[in-house]
Design a protein around this motif. Sequence first.
Motif, PDB file in Angstrom:
ATOM      1  N   ASN A 220      16.987  46.236  66.479  1.00 49.52           N
ATOM      2  CA  ASN A 220      16.390  44.887  66.359  1.00 49.52           C
ATOM      3  C   ASN A 220      17.432  43.813  66.109  1.00 49.52           C
ATOM      4  OD1 ASN A 220      13.725  45.744  66.600  1.00 49.52           O
ATOM      5  ND2 ASN A 220      13.610  46.272  64.425  1.00 49.52           N
ATOM      6  N   GLY A 221      18.680  44.231  65.894  1.00 48.73           N
ATOM      7  CA  GLY A 221      19.737  43.296  65.515  1.00 48.73           C
ATOM      8  C   GLY A 221      19.987  43.361  64.023  1.00 48.73           C
ATOM      9  N   GLY A 222      20.910  42.539  63.562  1.00 49.50           N
ATOM     10  CA  GLY A 222      21.236  42.517  62.139  1.00 49.50           C
ATOM     11  C   GLY A 222      22.481  41.687  61.894  1.00 49.50           C
ATOM     12  N   ILE A 223      22.757  41.434  60.615  1.00 49.16           N
ATOM     13  CA  ILE A 223      23.931  40.621  60.285  1.00 49.16           C
ATOM     14  C   ILE A 223      25.174  41.480  60.511  1.00 49.16           C
ATOM     15  CG2 ILE A 223      25.106  39.260  58.518  1.00 49.16           C
ATOM     16  CD1 ILE A 223      22.283  38.894  57.227  1.00 49.16           C
TER      17      ILE A 223
ATOM     18  N   ASN B  56      32.302  46.062  49.916  1.00 49.68           N
ATOM     19  CA  ASN B  56      30.869  46.263  49.649  1.00 49.68           C
ATOM     20  C   ASN B  56      30.054  46.444  50.927  1.00 49.68           C
ATOM     21  OD1 ASN B  56      31.473  45.331  46.833  1.00 49.68           O
ATOM     22  ND2 ASN B  56      31.788  43.407  47.908  1.00 49.68           N
ATOM     23  N   GLY B  57      30.612  47.200  51.853  1.00 53.84           N
ATOM     24  CA  GLY B  57      29.857  47.510  53.068  1.00 53.84           C
ATOM     25  C   GLY B  57      29.711  46.356  54.040  1.00 53.84           C
ATOM     26  N   THR B  58      30.430  45.236  53.786  1.00 56.81           N
ATOM     27  CA  THR B  58      30.326  44.105  54.704  1.00 56.81           C
ATOM     28  C   THR B  58      31.600  43.954  55.520  1.00 56.81           C
ATOM     29  OG1 THR B  58      31.186  42.524  53.066  1.00 56.81           O
ATOM     30  CG2 THR B  58      28.828  42.823  53.120  1.00 56.81           C
TER      31      THR B  58
ATOM     32  N   VAL C  40      24.403  33.509  51.115  1.00 53.35           N
ATOM     33  CA  VAL C  40      24.331  34.833  51.733  1.00 53.35           C
ATOM     34  C   VAL C  40      24.272  35.816  50.575  1.00 53.35           C
ATOM     35  CG1 VAL C  40      25.518  36.531  53.174  1.00 53.35           C
ATOM     36  CG2 VAL C  40      25.801  34.099  53.659  1.00 53.35           C
TER      37      VAL C  40
ATOM     38  N   GLY D  66      25.902  46.012  51.255  1.00 51.25           N
ATOM     39  CA  GLY D  66      25.757  45.384  52.565  1.00 51.25           C
ATOM     40  C   GLY D  66      25.093  44.027  52.424  1.00 51.25           C
ATOM     41  N   ILE D  67      25.089  43.279  53.516  1.00 53.20           N
ATOM     42  CA  ILE D  67      24.480  41.949  53.476  1.00 53.20           C
ATOM     43  C   ILE D  67      22.959  42.117  53.435  1.00 53.20           C
ATOM     44  CG2 ILE D  67      24.269  39.710  54.618  1.00 53.20           C
ATOM     45  CD1 ILE D  67      27.013  40.379  55.956  1.00 53.20           C
TER      46      ILE D  67
ATOM     47  N   HIS E  58      20.373  39.455  52.610  1.00 47.72           N
ATOM     48  CA  HIS E  58      19.587  38.402  53.256  1.00 47.72           C
ATOM     49  C   HIS E  58      20.371  37.103  53.355  1.00 47.72           C
ATOM     50  CE1 HIS E  58      18.448  37.563  48.926  1.00 47.72           C
ATOM     51  NE2 HIS E  58      18.526  36.310  49.342  1.00 47.72           N
ATOM     52  N   LEU E  59      19.847  36.196  54.186  1.00 42.21           N
ATOM     53  CA  LEU E  59      20.375  34.833  54.304  1.00 42.21           C
ATOM     54  C   LEU E  59      19.321  33.904  53.742  1.00 42.21           C
ATOM     55  CD1 LEU E  59      21.636  34.718  58.014  1.00 42.21           C
ATOM     56  CD2 LEU E  59      22.925  35.321  55.961  1.00 42.21           C
TER      57      LEU E  59
ATOM     58  N   TYR F  80      18.088  29.975  53.853  1.00 43.59           N
ATOM     59  CA  TYR F  80      18.182  28.626  54.406  1.00 43.59           C
ATOM     60  C   TYR F  80      17.348  27.684  53.540  1.00 43.59           C
ATOM     61  CZ  TYR F  80      19.650  31.079  58.699  1.00 43.59           C
ATOM     62  OH  TYR F  80      20.303  31.873  59.615  1.00 43.59           O
TER      63      TYR F  80
ATOM     64  N   LEU G 103      10.826  35.786  55.218  1.00 43.21           N
ATOM     65  CA  LEU G 103      10.303  36.031  56.564  1.00 43.21           C
ATOM     66  C   LEU G 103      10.565  37.484  56.945  1.00 43.21           C
ATOM     67  CD1 LEU G 103      11.576  32.817  58.366  1.00 43.21           C
ATOM     68  CD2 LEU G 103       9.592  33.136  56.890  1.00 43.21           C
TER      69      LEU G 103
ATOM     70  N   LYS H 188      10.801  39.849  62.855  1.00 42.85           N
ATOM     71  CA  LYS H 188      10.644  38.613  63.629  1.00 42.85           C
ATOM     72  C   LYS H 188      11.967  37.864  63.765  1.00 42.85           C
ATOM     73  CE  LYS H 188       5.967  37.935  63.845  1.00 42.85           C
ATOM     74  NZ  LYS H 188       5.185  37.259  64.869  1.00 42.85           N
ATOM     75  N   CYS H 189      12.961  38.256  62.958  1.00 40.17           N
ATOM     76  CA  CYS H 189      14.206  37.465  62.859  1.00 40.17           C
ATOM     77  C   CYS H 189      15.437  38.304  63.193  1.00 40.17           C
ATOM     78  CB  CYS H 189      14.365  36.887  61.461  1.00 40.17           C
ATOM     79  SG  CYS H 189      12.977  35.947  60.866  1.00 40.17           S
ATOM     80  N   ASN H 190      15.409  39.012  64.294  1.00 39.48           N
ATOM     81  CA  ASN H 190      16.586  39.775  64.733  1.00 39.48           C
ATOM     82  C   ASN H 190      17.096  40.727  63.652  1.00 39.48           C
ATOM     83  OD1 ASN H 190      16.790  37.825  67.047  1.00 39.48           O
ATOM     84  ND2 ASN H 190      17.331  36.470  65.371  1.00 39.48           N
ATOM     85  N   GLY H 191      16.181  41.381  62.973  1.00 37.87           N
ATOM     86  CA  GLY H 191      16.594  42.390  61.986  1.00 37.87           C
ATOM     87  C   GLY H 191      17.193  41.824  60.717  1.00 37.87           C
ATOM     88  N   THR H 192      17.137  40.496  60.539  1.00 37.96           N
ATOM     89  CA  THR H 192      17.713  39.910  59.312  1.00 37.96           C
ATOM     90  C   THR H 192      16.589  39.429  58.392  1.00 37.96           C
ATOM     91  OG1 THR H 192      17.881  37.690  60.278  1.00 37.96           O
ATOM     92  CG2 THR H 192      19.771  39.113  60.525  1.00 37.96           C
TER      93      THR H 192
ATOM     94  N   ILE I 223      15.238  36.879  55.979  1.00 40.00           N
ATOM     95  CA  ILE I 223      15.524  35.456  55.768  1.00 40.00           C
ATOM     96  C   ILE I 223      14.650  34.900  54.656  1.00 40.00           C
ATOM     97  CG2 ILE I 223      15.320  33.146  56.812  1.00 40.00           C
ATOM     98  CD1 ILE I 223      16.387  34.311  59.378  1.00 40.00           C
TER      99      ILE I 223
END
Lengths: 134, 134
Positions: free
Chosen positions: A74-77, A125-127, B8, B76-77, B79-80, B82, B119, B123-127, B129
Amino acid sequence: MIGKLNHVAIAVPDITEASKTYRNVFGAKVSEQIDQPEHGVKIVFIKLPNTQIELISPLNKNSPISKFLKKNPNGGIHHLCYEVENIDLAIEKLSEKDFGLLEPGKPKLGAHGKPVIFLHPSKCNGTLIELQQE
Amino acid sequence: MIGKLNHVAIAVPDITEASKTYRNVFGAKVSEQIDQPEHGVKIVFIKLPNTQIELISPLNKNSPISKFLKKNPNGGIHHLCYEVENIDLAIEKLSEKDFGLLEPGKPKLGAHGKPVIFLHPSKCNGTLIELQQE
């Protein structure tokens, strides 16, 4: 050493759909698509008032993003990019602290036309972190 | 609709170690640790010139971050976030576009003491938000 957050890169399976979400649902300023065959990616910039989001998608099967999308369909950061004043000095400081680069050696020319290095996620940290000269 | 990237959030297994990396290796401004028992997390802010990184770590076993760290033991990252001018208007616009919230309903009070919604990553490319009222 690190300055501004230059961008957050989000890997997406469909860059047209992802651009639509940011333009039509989130009401953000979205750039045209930029193909970068030398990096194997296509890119769209989301311009925020204080930084930018970089949507990246593979341009071909050998793209550096393909493996990430296989793991995260699905994608991801994908990575964070911090600015540094002087990339050579940054490399020197990191090596003094025994802090490994993803590909040791000289910086490469990044997608923004500026010298960049990547740091190994296992140390951060995994990033995945990109350092880009200002 | 969306404005600045407020932060972030990076989930980390050891917030003291992660803070040291940002302070001593990256030379960044690092805040004291802030415990937020009501959210089940401890937080450290990395102040960058244009935005901030939020290191988050579980405060107990039922923390909302624990599941993420089980899946990503190195961190790991997460969430973002906004900023939006008006969170109620944002919810209205999202629902008009049939864009699901993670937990539908009223906004909650977030870690920064401001109303927030999340969100759904699908719906948000696997991120994941977060939208936070300015």
